[in-house]
Design a protein around this motif. Structure first.
Motif, PDB file in Angstrom:
ATOM      1  N   GLU A  13     -39.485 102.379 -37.465  1.00  0.00           N
ATOM      2  CA  GLU A  13     -39.069 103.486 -37.406  1.00  0.00           C
ATOM      3  C   GLU A  13     -38.404 104.186 -38.531  1.00  0.00           C
ATOM      4  OE1 GLU A  13     -39.260 105.744 -34.811  1.00  0.00           O
ATOM      5  OE2 GLU A  13     -40.673 104.265 -33.830  1.00  0.00           O
ATOM      6  N   LYS A  16     -41.096 105.165 -41.216  1.00  0.00           N
ATOM      7  CA  LYS A  16     -42.217 106.173 -40.568  1.00  0.00           C
ATOM      8  C   LYS A  16     -42.387 107.249 -41.348  1.00  0.00           C
ATOM      9  CE  LYS A  16     -43.981 107.836 -36.008  1.00  0.00           C
ATOM     10  NZ  LYS A  16     -43.349 107.851 -34.575  1.00  0.00           N
ATOM     11  N   MET A  17     -43.565 107.771 -41.660  1.00  0.00           N
ATOM     12  CA  MET A  17     -43.924 108.759 -42.307  1.00  0.00           C
ATOM     13  C   MET A  17     -44.786 110.013 -41.802  1.00  0.00           C
ATOM     14  SD  MET A  17     -46.154 109.165 -45.781  1.00  0.00           S
ATOM     15  CE  MET A  17     -45.401 107.807 -46.461  1.00  0.00           C
ATOM     16  N   GLU A  18     -44.257 110.970 -41.980  1.00  0.00           N
ATOM     17  CA  GLU A  18     -44.805 112.213 -40.989  1.00  0.00           C
ATOM     18  C   GLU A  18     -45.594 113.124 -41.990  1.00  0.00           C
ATOM     19  OE1 GLU A  18     -42.225 114.846 -38.505  1.00  0.00           O
ATOM     20  OE2 GLU A  18     -40.889 112.837 -38.163  1.00  0.00           O
ATOM     21  N   ILE A  19     -47.150 113.540 -41.627  1.00  0.00           N
ATOM     22  CA  ILE A  19     -47.751 114.274 -42.762  1.00  0.00           C
ATOM     23  C   ILE A  19     -48.269 115.445 -41.851  1.00  0.00           C
ATOM     24  CG2 ILE A  19     -49.817 113.979 -44.164  1.00  0.00           C
ATOM     25  CD1 ILE A  19     -49.243 110.980 -44.200  1.00  0.00           C
ATOM     26  N   LYS A  20     -48.161 116.494 -42.496  1.00  0.00           N
ATOM     27  CA  LYS A  20     -48.818 117.684 -41.813  1.00  0.00           C
ATOM     28  C   LYS A  20     -49.699 118.376 -43.035  1.00  0.00           C
ATOM     29  CE  LYS A  20     -47.319 122.510 -40.539  1.00  0.00           C
ATOM     30  NZ  LYS A  20     -46.099 123.174 -40.520  1.00  0.00           N
ATOM     31  N   VAL A  33     -45.222 115.821 -46.737  1.00  0.00           N
ATOM     32  CA  VAL A  33     -44.951 114.587 -46.400  1.00  0.00           C
ATOM     33  C   VAL A  33     -43.450 114.348 -46.193  1.00  0.00           C
ATOM     34  CG1 VAL A  33     -45.017 112.239 -47.029  1.00  0.00           C
ATOM     35  CG2 VAL A  33     -46.948 113.839 -47.484  1.00  0.00           C
ATOM     36  N   LYS A  34     -42.818 114.097 -44.921  1.00  0.00           N
ATOM     37  CA  LYS A  34     -41.727 113.543 -44.611  1.00  0.00           C
ATOM     38  C   LYS A  34     -41.581 112.340 -44.445  1.00  0.00           C
ATOM     39  CE  LYS A  34     -40.921 117.840 -41.667  1.00  0.00           C
ATOM     40  NZ  LYS A  34     -40.348 118.247 -40.302  1.00  0.00           N
ATOM     41  N   GLY A  35     -40.153 111.803 -44.838  1.00  0.00           N
ATOM     42  CA  GLY A  35     -39.555 110.204 -44.511  1.00  0.00           C
ATOM     43  C   GLY A  35     -40.291 109.416 -45.476  1.00  0.00           C
ATOM     44  N   THR A  36     -39.922 109.683 -46.851  1.00  0.00           N
ATOM     45  CA  THR A  36     -40.577 108.947 -47.941  1.00  0.00           C
ATOM     46  C   THR A  36     -39.665 109.165 -49.376  1.00  0.00           C
ATOM     47  OG1 THR A  36     -42.327 108.304 -49.419  1.00  0.00           O
ATOM     48  CG2 THR A  36     -42.255 110.698 -48.818  1.00  0.00           C
ATOM     49  N   GLU A 237     -38.657 114.836 -48.568  1.00  0.00           N
ATOM     50  CA  GLU A 237     -39.914 115.455 -48.277  1.00  0.00           C
ATOM     51  C   GLU A 237     -40.444 116.255 -49.463  1.00  0.00           C
ATOM     52  OE1 GLU A 237     -39.303 118.590 -45.078  1.00  0.00           O
ATOM     53  OE2 GLU A 237     -37.335 117.621 -44.560  1.00  0.00           O
TER      54      GLU A 237
END
Length: 276
Positions: A13, A16-20, A33-36, A237
């Motif tokens: 968790e 965890k990376m979010e990509i849009k 990209v979020k969470g990096t 982000e």
């Protein structure tokens, strides 16, 4: 007593990376990209540049060359011709059964036989593999005058940017996701007009953010507003752009990135085992 399963889930968790997807066309792909971190983004950038395999002409065998260009100059131009790459059908020479000698599994021959007067383009190269052809067919190679001729065999191989930048399939670059704060702006029209990428709009009274993702962090609005507009790039982000040269698609570059990272992690694991 430590619950290992919960600890692993907690770590998953945490990382965890979010990509849009922001935009996609033939030239490039942009994602949010979020969470990096910048360090992780830079690892991806360097891997794409240095580790992803692509085809390029490595050596040239000249049978005849009476053009104005020396063999070395023409060979250099041929080496920079972008070739569409089929990574599934070829091996890097060091990993091939021929042990680097050169065979159909690791080397592809392209031939050129042209007589002037004419302009010679990359599309005139005849490849033995229809899946590996010049991406930009109108790349000019040489101009031939009357009675001048070029006849050659070019040998293309699969390699990576570590060996030469001509084997790199493209680039990845990134910036911090823009966080924009607007105070009481005295000249909203002027600030909206000074932005080179059209981030803002104005109704003559108020400055409004129209397209935040278009911000390149140039800080023109900050300088012009004298602090009335505040812009800062996020540290967790990022807006990431993947720009292929043509050997691979953007999707193929991302898939290659994942494979290359796994290979590097496996290689590191093997080296660590040797220390035990």
């Amino acid at each position: 007593m430590i619950n290992v399963e919960r600890k692993v889930e907690s770590e998953e968790e945490e990382f965890k990376m979010e990509i849009k997807l922001l935009s996609k066309d033939k030239a490039k792909v942009r994602v949010h990209v979020k969470g990096t971190t910048a360090a992780e983004m830079n690892t991806y950038r360097r891997t794409i540049l240095d580790k992803l395999p692509a085809m390029a002409i490595d050596t040239v065998e000249f049978l005849e060359n009476s053009s104005a260009l020396y063999d070395e100059m023409l060979a250099h131009r041929l080496g920079l011709v972008v070739l569409k790459t089929d990574v599934e059908s070829y091996f890097i020479r060091e990993n091939c059964k021929c042990k680097g000698v050169g065979c159909a599994r690791c080397t592809l021959d392209l031939t050129l036989d042209v007589e002037g007067p004419c302009m010679v383009y990359a599309e005139q190269l005849k490849s033995k593999d229809p899946a590996v052809i010049p991406v930009h067919g109108k790349t000019l190679l040489v101009k031939l005058l009357a009675n001048q001729k070029v006849k050659l065999i070019a040998h293309a191989i699969l390699s990576s940017g570590n060996e030469h930048i001509k084997f790199s399939p493209g680039i990845m670059y990134y910036q911090g996701y823009p966080n924009i704060k607007i105070a009481d702006v005295k000249s909203p029209d002027a600030i909206a007009g000074i932005c080179p990428t059209g981030v803002f709009s104005s109704d003559h009274k108020k400055l409004v953010i129209k397209n935040k993702e278009a911000c390149t962090l140039c800080m023109a609005c900050v300088d012009a507003s004298k602090g009335e507009v505040e812009v800062k790039g996020s540290e967790t982000e990022f807006i990431v752009t993947i720009e292929p040269w043509g050997q691979l698609t953007a999707t193929g570059m991302v898939e290659g990135l994942v494979d290359a990272l796994h290979e590097q992690i496996d290689a590191l694991s093997e080296e660590i085992k040797k220390l035990k």
